[in-house]
Motif scaffolding. Structure first.
Motif, PDB file in Angstrom:
ATOM      1  N   PHE A 289       0.819  -1.207   0.000  1.00 12.60           N
ATOM      2  CA  PHE A 289       0.000   0.000   0.000  1.00 12.60           C
ATOM      3  C   PHE A 289       0.854   1.258   0.000  1.00 12.60           C
ATOM      4  N   LYS A 290       0.198   2.323  -0.431  1.00  6.55           N
ATOM      5  CA  LYS A 290       0.788   3.669  -0.430  1.00  6.55           C
ATOM      6  C   LYS A 290       2.116   3.671  -1.183  1.00  6.55           C
ATOM      7  N   HIS A 291       3.178   4.084  -0.524  1.00  8.83           N
ATOM      8  CA  HIS A 291       4.467   4.278  -1.188  1.00  8.83           C
ATOM      9  C   HIS A 291       5.424   3.106  -0.980  1.00  8.83           C
ATOM     10  N   SER A 292       4.899   1.959  -0.605  1.00  2.64           N
ATOM     11  CA  SER A 292       5.765   0.823  -0.286  1.00  2.64           C
ATOM     12  C   SER A 292       6.192   0.006  -1.497  1.00  2.64           C
ATOM     13  N   HIS A 293       5.430   0.040  -2.566  1.00  5.30           N
ATOM     14  CA  HIS A 293       5.673  -0.879  -3.676  1.00  5.30           C
ATOM     15  C   HIS A 293       7.093  -0.804  -4.232  1.00  5.30           C
ATOM     16  N   GLN A 294       7.518   0.348  -4.642  1.00  5.05           N
ATOM     17  CA  GLN A 294       8.824   0.482  -5.297  1.00  5.05           C
ATOM     18  C   GLN A 294       9.975   0.046  -4.388  1.00  5.05           C
ATOM     19  N   SER A 295       9.996   0.517  -3.152  1.00  5.64           N
ATOM     20  CA  SER A 295      11.120   0.198  -2.271  1.00  5.64           C
ATOM     21  C   SER A 295      11.105  -1.249  -1.797  1.00  5.64           C
ATOM     22  N   PHE A 296       9.938  -1.801  -1.523  1.00  2.00           N
ATOM     23  CA  PHE A 296       9.898  -3.182  -1.038  1.00  2.00           C
ATOM     24  C   PHE A 296      10.215  -4.166  -2.157  1.00  2.00           C
ATOM     25  N   VAL A 297       9.688  -3.930  -3.344  1.00  2.00           N
ATOM     26  CA  VAL A 297       9.996  -4.795  -4.486  1.00  2.00           C
ATOM     27  C   VAL A 297      11.484  -4.701  -4.826  1.00  2.00           C
ATOM     28  N   ALA A 298      12.061  -3.510  -4.714  1.00  2.99           N
ATOM     29  CA  ALA A 298      13.503  -3.358  -4.948  1.00  2.99           C
ATOM     30  C   ALA A 298      14.308  -4.191  -3.944  1.00  2.99           C
ATOM     31  N   ALA A 299      13.859  -4.228  -2.693  1.00  6.29           N
ATOM     32  CA  ALA A 299      14.539  -5.037  -1.672  1.00  6.29           C
ATOM     33  C   ALA A 299      14.440  -6.525  -2.003  1.00  6.29           C
ATOM     34  N   LEU A 300      13.279  -6.965  -2.487  1.00  6.16           N
ATOM     35  CA  LEU A 300      13.128  -8.360  -2.907  1.00  6.16           C
ATOM     36  C   LEU A 300      14.057  -8.678  -4.078  1.00  6.16           C
ATOM     37  N   ASP A 301      14.098  -7.774  -5.051  1.00  8.32           N
ATOM     38  CA  ASP A 301      14.954  -7.967  -6.222  1.00  8.32           C
ATOM     39  C   ASP A 301      16.427  -8.025  -5.825  1.00  8.32           C
ATOM     40  N   GLU A 302      16.830  -7.135  -4.932  1.00  9.55           N
ATOM     41  CA  GLU A 302      18.221  -7.101  -4.474  1.00  9.55           C
ATOM     42  C   GLU A 302      18.612  -8.411  -3.790  1.00  9.55           C
ATOM     43  N   ALA A 303      17.673  -9.009  -3.064  1.00  8.71           N
ATOM     44  CA  ALA A 303      17.926 -10.279  -2.385  1.00  8.71           C
ATOM     45  C   ALA A 303      17.707 -11.478  -3.316  1.00  8.71           C
ATOM     46  N   GLN A 304      17.361 -11.194  -4.554  1.00  5.42           N
ATOM     47  CA  GLN A 304      17.108 -12.213  -5.579  1.00  5.42           C
ATOM     48  C   GLN A 304      15.987 -13.174  -5.179  1.00  5.42           C
ATOM     49  N   ILE A 305      14.941 -12.601  -4.586  1.00  4.78           N
ATOM     50  CA  ILE A 305      13.750 -13.378  -4.248  1.00  4.78           C
ATOM     51  C   ILE A 305      12.738 -13.161  -5.362  1.00  4.78           C
TER      52      ILE A 305
ATOM     53  N   LEU B 210       8.733 -24.297  -3.432  1.00  2.00           N
ATOM     54  CA  LEU B 210       8.575 -25.519  -2.652  1.00  2.00           C
ATOM     55  C   LEU B 210       8.906 -25.178  -1.207  1.00  2.00           C
ATOM     56  N   SER B 211       8.192 -25.742  -0.283  1.00  5.52           N
ATOM     57  CA  SER B 211       8.353 -25.397   1.137  1.00  5.52           C
ATOM     58  C   SER B 211       9.808 -25.400   1.590  1.00  5.52           C
ATOM     59  N   ASP B 212      10.563 -26.408   1.171  1.00  2.00           N
ATOM     60  CA  ASP B 212      11.967 -26.490   1.574  1.00  2.00           C
ATOM     61  C   ASP B 212      12.820 -25.383   0.965  1.00  2.00           C
ATOM     62  N   ALA B 213      12.378 -24.829  -0.162  1.00  4.66           N
ATOM     63  CA  ALA B 213      13.168 -23.818  -0.862  1.00  4.66           C
ATOM     64  C   ALA B 213      12.696 -22.392  -0.589  1.00  4.66           C
ATOM     65  N   MET B 214      11.627 -22.230   0.181  1.00  5.56           N
ATOM     66  CA  MET B 214      11.105 -20.888   0.448  1.00  5.56           C
ATOM     67  C   MET B 214      12.130 -20.100   1.258  1.00  5.56           C
ATOM     68  N   PRO B 215      12.457 -18.891   0.815  1.00  3.75           N
ATOM     69  CA  PRO B 215      13.490 -18.093   1.502  1.00  3.75           C
ATOM     70  C   PRO B 215      12.958 -17.376   2.736  1.00  3.75           C
ATOM     71  N   TRP B 216      12.430 -18.122   3.716  1.00  3.48           N
ATOM     72  CA  TRP B 216      11.825 -17.523   4.910  1.00  3.48           C
ATOM     73  C   TRP B 216      12.794 -16.587   5.623  1.00  3.48           C
ATOM     74  N   ASN B 217      14.027 -17.035   5.828  1.00  4.16           N
ATOM     75  CA  ASN B 217      15.017 -16.236   6.551  1.00  4.16           C
ATOM     76  C   ASN B 217      15.316 -14.930   5.807  1.00  4.16           C
ATOM     77  N   SER B 218      15.545 -15.019   4.516  1.00  3.08           N
ATOM     78  CA  SER B 218      15.844 -13.817   3.723  1.00  3.08           C
ATOM     79  C   SER B 218      14.675 -12.851   3.730  1.00  3.08           C
ATOM     80  N   LEU B 219      13.469 -13.365   3.579  1.00  5.32           N
ATOM     81  CA  LEU B 219      12.286 -12.505   3.580  1.00  5.32           C
ATOM     82  C   LEU B 219      12.099 -11.827   4.933  1.00  5.32           C
ATOM     83  N   ALA B 220      12.328 -12.555   6.008  1.00  8.51           N
ATOM     84  CA  ALA B 220      12.224 -11.969   7.356  1.00  8.51           C
ATOM     85  C   ALA B 220      13.245 -10.854   7.541  1.00  8.51           C
ATOM     86  N   LYS B 221      14.468 -11.073   7.079  1.00  8.32           N
ATOM     87  CA  LYS B 221      15.511 -10.038   7.182  1.00  8.32           C
ATOM     88  C   LYS B 221      15.159  -8.805   6.355  1.00  8.32           C
TER      89      LYS B 221
END
Length: 120
Positions: free
Chosen positions: A14-30, A54-65
């Motif tokens: 929401f609001k102004h989060s899209h660009q910066s949050f998606v950039a963070a995902l891209d930077e982490a290669q998620i 796949l559950s075993d491959a989900m980047p939970w730790n990276s996404l949390a960080k």
């Protein structure tokens, strides 16, 4: 044949989060994809992104960080995790390891930045 399940995290930006949050995902290669929503009823104006693996491959730790670092970067940011059992968790104040435990239980993660990137 494998018995692994696919995990999906739904992010509503929401609001102004899209660009910066998606950039963070891209930077982490998620890998993420925009979800196209169609409805005959009025909908909230957020942009929905989805992360699936796949559950075993989900980047939970990276996404949390990413969530913790993204929140800590600006006071105008908030992430809210809604779980299957109806709990609502405001991520501000939690550690990455705490967030990592909540994410697999989530049905939606709401990402909000109330100020544009050019405002401090």
């Amino acid at each position: 044949m494998s018995n692994q399940t696919v995990s999906v995290v739904r992010l509503t930006l929401f609001k102004h989060s899209h660009q910066s949050f998606v950039a963070a995902l891209d930077e982490a290669q998620i890998h993420h994809e925009r979800v196209q929503l169609f409805s005959t009823q009025p909908q909230a104006s957020g942009i929905v992104e989805s992360i699936s693996a796949l559950s075993d491959a989900m980047p939970w730790n990276s996404l949390a960080k990413i969530i913790i670092a993204w929140i800590d970067a600006r006071k105008s940011r908030e992430v809210i995790i809604q779980t299957e059992d109806g709990r609502v968790i405001h991520a501000k104040g939690y550690s990455a390891s705490d967030i990592q435990k909540f994410l697999p239980l989530s049905v939606n993660v709401t990402v909000i930045d109330t100020k544009p990137a050019d405002e401090i």
